[in-house]
Scaffold this motif. Structure first.
Motif, PDB file in Angstrom:
ATOM      1  N   ARG A 284       0.828  -1.205   0.000  1.00  0.00           N
ATOM      2  CA  ARG A 284       0.000   0.000   0.000  1.00  0.00           C
ATOM      3  C   ARG A 284       0.864   1.256   0.000  1.00  0.00           C
ATOM      4  O   ARG A 284       0.569   2.236  -0.687  1.00  0.00           O
ATOM      5  CB  ARG A 284      -0.938   0.003   1.218  1.00  0.00           C
ATOM      6  N   LEU A 285       1.943   1.214   0.766  1.00  0.00           N
ATOM      7  CA  LEU A 285       2.819   2.375   0.847  1.00  0.00           C
ATOM      8  C   LEU A 285       3.524   2.624  -0.491  1.00  0.00           C
ATOM      9  O   LEU A 285       3.687   3.778  -0.918  1.00  0.00           O
ATOM     10  CB  LEU A 285       3.846   2.162   1.959  1.00  0.00           C
ATOM     11  N   LEU A 286       3.923   1.573  -1.162  1.00  0.00           N
ATOM     12  CA  LEU A 286       4.546   1.716  -2.477  1.00  0.00           C
ATOM     13  C   LEU A 286       3.581   2.342  -3.472  1.00  0.00           C
ATOM     14  O   LEU A 286       3.965   3.215  -4.265  1.00  0.00           O
ATOM     15  CB  LEU A 286       5.028   0.351  -2.982  1.00  0.00           C
ATOM     16  N   VAL A 287       2.329   1.928  -3.443  1.00  0.00           N
ATOM     17  CA  VAL A 287       1.332   2.516  -4.342  1.00  0.00           C
ATOM     18  C   VAL A 287       1.134   3.991  -4.018  1.00  0.00           C
ATOM     19  O   VAL A 287       1.110   4.849  -4.907  1.00  0.00           O
ATOM     20  CB  VAL A 287       0.002   1.753  -4.243  1.00  0.00           C
ATOM     21  N   ARG A 288       1.000   4.302  -2.755  1.00  0.00           N
ATOM     22  CA  ARG A 288       0.746   5.679  -2.353  1.00  0.00           C
ATOM     23  C   ARG A 288       1.865   6.610  -2.780  1.00  0.00           C
ATOM     24  O   ARG A 288       1.626   7.753  -3.188  1.00  0.00           O
ATOM     25  CB  ARG A 288       0.562   5.766  -0.836  1.00  0.00           C
ATOM     26  N   GLU A 289       3.102   6.124  -2.691  1.00  0.00           N
ATOM     27  CA  GLU A 289       4.261   6.952  -3.005  1.00  0.00           C
ATOM     28  C   GLU A 289       4.735   6.782  -4.448  1.00  0.00           C
ATOM     29  O   GLU A 289       5.781   7.311  -4.814  1.00  0.00           O
ATOM     30  CB  GLU A 289       5.420   6.612  -2.052  1.00  0.00           C
ATOM     31  N   GLN A 290       3.961   6.041  -5.249  1.00  0.00           N
ATOM     32  CA  GLN A 290       4.322   5.797  -6.652  1.00  0.00           C
ATOM     33  C   GLN A 290       5.749   5.247  -6.749  1.00  0.00           C
ATOM     34  O   GLN A 290       6.563   5.703  -7.564  1.00  0.00           O
ATOM     35  CB  GLN A 290       4.168   7.083  -7.472  1.00  0.00           C
ATOM     36  N   ALA A 291       6.022   4.255  -5.930  1.00  0.00           N
ATOM     37  CA  ALA A 291       7.361   3.670  -5.842  1.00  0.00           C
ATOM     38  C   ALA A 291       7.329   2.201  -6.246  1.00  0.00           C
ATOM     39  O   ALA A 291       6.267   1.573  -6.331  1.00  0.00           O
ATOM     40  CB  ALA A 291       7.921   3.831  -4.434  1.00  0.00           C
ATOM     41  N   HIS A 292       8.536   1.643  -6.479  1.00  0.00           N
ATOM     42  CA  HIS A 292       8.664   0.277  -6.981  1.00  0.00           C
ATOM     43  C   HIS A 292       9.555  -0.594  -6.101  1.00  0.00           C
ATOM     44  O   HIS A 292       9.675  -1.791  -6.341  1.00  0.00           O
ATOM     45  CB  HIS A 292       9.254   0.299  -8.389  1.00  0.00           C
ATOM     46  N   ALA A 293      10.220   0.003  -5.122  1.00  0.00           N
ATOM     47  CA  ALA A 293      11.160  -0.715  -4.257  1.00  0.00           C
ATOM     48  C   ALA A 293      11.276   0.076  -2.963  1.00  0.00           C
ATOM     49  O   ALA A 293      10.845   1.232  -2.887  1.00  0.00           O
ATOM     50  CB  ALA A 293      12.518  -0.845  -4.936  1.00  0.00           C
ATOM     51  N   LEU A 294      11.862  -0.558  -1.929  1.00  0.00           N
ATOM     52  CA  LEU A 294      12.024   0.158  -0.661  1.00  0.00           C
ATOM     53  C   LEU A 294      13.243  -0.343   0.087  1.00  0.00           C
ATOM     54  O   LEU A 294      13.737  -1.450  -0.135  1.00  0.00           O
ATOM     55  CB  LEU A 294      10.773   0.038   0.202  1.00  0.00           C
TER      56      LEU A 294
END
Length: 493
Positions: A284-294
């Motif tokens: 969910r956090l990746l979607v919210r931040e328009q990200a692909h990795a963390l």
């Protein structure tokens, strides 16, 4: 997971950061910074398809054959060489490789056999700006033309010289040119290594990494690789985790985790539910931040008792699905994980290196090994459900690596250097009786006389010997490829 000091990070400005105001942070520094904005995201019960999180960039490659005017007389490949048959064969192989890798190939319909033809093709490349180019040589006199393309086209170049088109003297110079990968072989696998590198570089460029640490928000871009890095406060994750209920997805994932285990030692059912809450929270956090990795300061979060479980098992599941999830906010460790994922199509295992001085081996120890170490499309390795050894909390999977199999260790020291070593798995260390992290893989290193000399920290181990593919990436994109010292640096050793 062990504490590690944070190193300086190298960055560079990128034109692709649109809709953001860029400001220089200071003269002489290797990075630029922009302010990232908070975005609304899905409700805690919304389902996120993990497949949508992996970058799928457009990748375009132009290619041609270089031959001399016909008919051939003397000079290699010789008059007995069937040009039309070999060109049909090589064209088919190149098209098949591009199709497998999802690369759009624009192949010149006819071979180029004159200097004006080469000049015209170079201008075409400059105008269309593909992400890479391939020349297939069909006479040993065409090396000068290939070198001209390398110098003037302005894109990474793969030179394929099937056997019979080159002596060592032809290959030596171009193979050392920046932005060039030379393949002197009948085997298309060397060309596919270069194509994989072009695709991986595009994936790096289309990736945003969430750097979950500290208290600030900012956005930076990694020099050379082009990867965007969005820093967000560490508390963002635990606050989102607290909002994440035990949904049907969480229950089913936890059940699958338990069913798939060869053995369950410490974790109970609630531990597995919490572990899968970390996975869903991360999606969910990746979607919210328009990200692909963390990459997250997970150890600090556990030490502060902000979450009831480390995210180790959730990170393993993300890694198995091609989504990089790095430990301890080690940014270049995460980028090293991305390299195995994007270039080699398999998860890596970021680790703490432990020398075993009696048997002269290296023990790679950590808590977030992927299980699909044979490749994303292959069956997972066996695993045991354990808790996180340093906190006795949650779930950390002990992944059992296959003994006798080759492995490769990679580590970006920065955007411009990659450490590459190889070895062989000789065992899986059990905890207890040993201490340390749950997945502990014992490796006999290749060409490293003393295990104490292995370079780097948080190296990424991946199954298989991938040195040729990594060399292709480094050659095409100007990354210095280094290794641990072959001979001992210890006096009297």
């Amino acid at each position: 997971m062990c504490r590690q000091h944070q190193c300086d990070v190298c960055w560079n400005r990128r034109d692709c950061l649109k809709l953001m105001s860029v400001s220089a942070v200071g003269s002489g520094l290797w990075f630029t910074s922009v302010q990232a904005s908070q975005q609304e995201g899905p409700a805690p019960t919304d389902y996120v398809d993990v497949n949508a999180l992996r970058p799928k960039p457009d990748v375009r490659v132009m290619a041609c054959f270089l031959e001399f005017p016909r008919p051939y007389w003397l000079g290699w490949p010789g008059t007995a060489y069937d040009l039309d048959a070999r060109q049909a064969e090589f064209r088919s192989q190149l098209e098949a490789s591009c199709s497998r890798l999802g690369i759009n190939l624009a192949m010149e319909p006819a071979p180029i056999n004159s200097e004006p033809g080469v000049a015209a093709w170079i201008k075409k490349i400059q105008a269309e700006k593909p992400h890479g180019a391939v020349v297939i040589l069909q006479h040993f006199g065409t090396w000068g033309w290939a070198t001209l393309v390398a110098k003037e086209a302005g894109v990474p170049l793969i030179i394929w010289s099937p056997i019979g088109m080159a002596f060592t003297g032809h290959v030596a110079g171009p193979a050392r040119m920046p932005g060039v990968h030379v393949v002197s072989s009948m085997d298309v696998v060397g060309v596919e290594d270069g194509l994989r590198a072009v695709r991986a570089k595009r994936m790096f460029e289309e990736t945003r990494v969430l750097w979950i640490r500290g208290n600030d928000r900012s956005e930076t871009v990694v020099e050379r690789l082009g990867t965007k890095v969005r820093a967000i406060p560490r508390d963002t994750f635990n606050q989102e985790f607290d909002k994440q209920p035990v949904t049907d997805e969480v229950r089913e994932l936890a059940a699958q985790l338990r069913r798939g285990a060869a053995k369950i030692v410490e974790p109970n059912e609630q531990d597995t539910l919490n572990a899968m809450r970390t996975y869903v929270t991360a999606k969910r956090l990746l979607v919210r931040e328009q990200a692909h990795a963390l990459s997250m300061d997970c150890l600090g979060m556990v030490e502060a008792r902000l979450v009831p479980t480390p995210p180790c098992a959730g990170w393993t599941l993300l890694q198995d699905q091609g989504i990089t999830a790095g430990c301890e906010a080690d940014l270049f460790g995460a980028l090293s994980l991305m390299l195995t994922s994007y270039l080699l199509d398999r998860p890596g295992f970021i680790n703490d290196p432990v020398p075993e001085t009696v048997h002269n081996t290296l023990i790679a120890a950590h808590c977030t090994s992927g299980t699909r170490i044979n490749g994303f499309a292959n069956e997972p390795a066996p695993y045991v459900l354990r808790n996180h050894s340093e906190s006795a909390l949650g779930v950390a999977m002990q992944v059992l690596w296959p003994e006798g199999q080759p492995v490769t260790l990679v580590r970006f020291t920065g955007p411009n250097e990659l450490i590459v070593d190889t070895g062989k798995v000789v065992g899986n260390v059990q905890t207890p009786p040993a201490g340390g992290c749950r997945t502990s893989v014992e490796i006999q290193m290749d060409d490293v006389e003393d295990c104490r000399d292995v370079r780097g920290f948080h190296q990424v181990v991946t199954l298989g010997n991938h040195r040729p593919t990594l060399r292709a990436f480094c050659s095409l994109y100007g990354v210095k490829m280094t290794r641990s010292p072959r001979f001992s640096t210890f006096e009297g050793a």
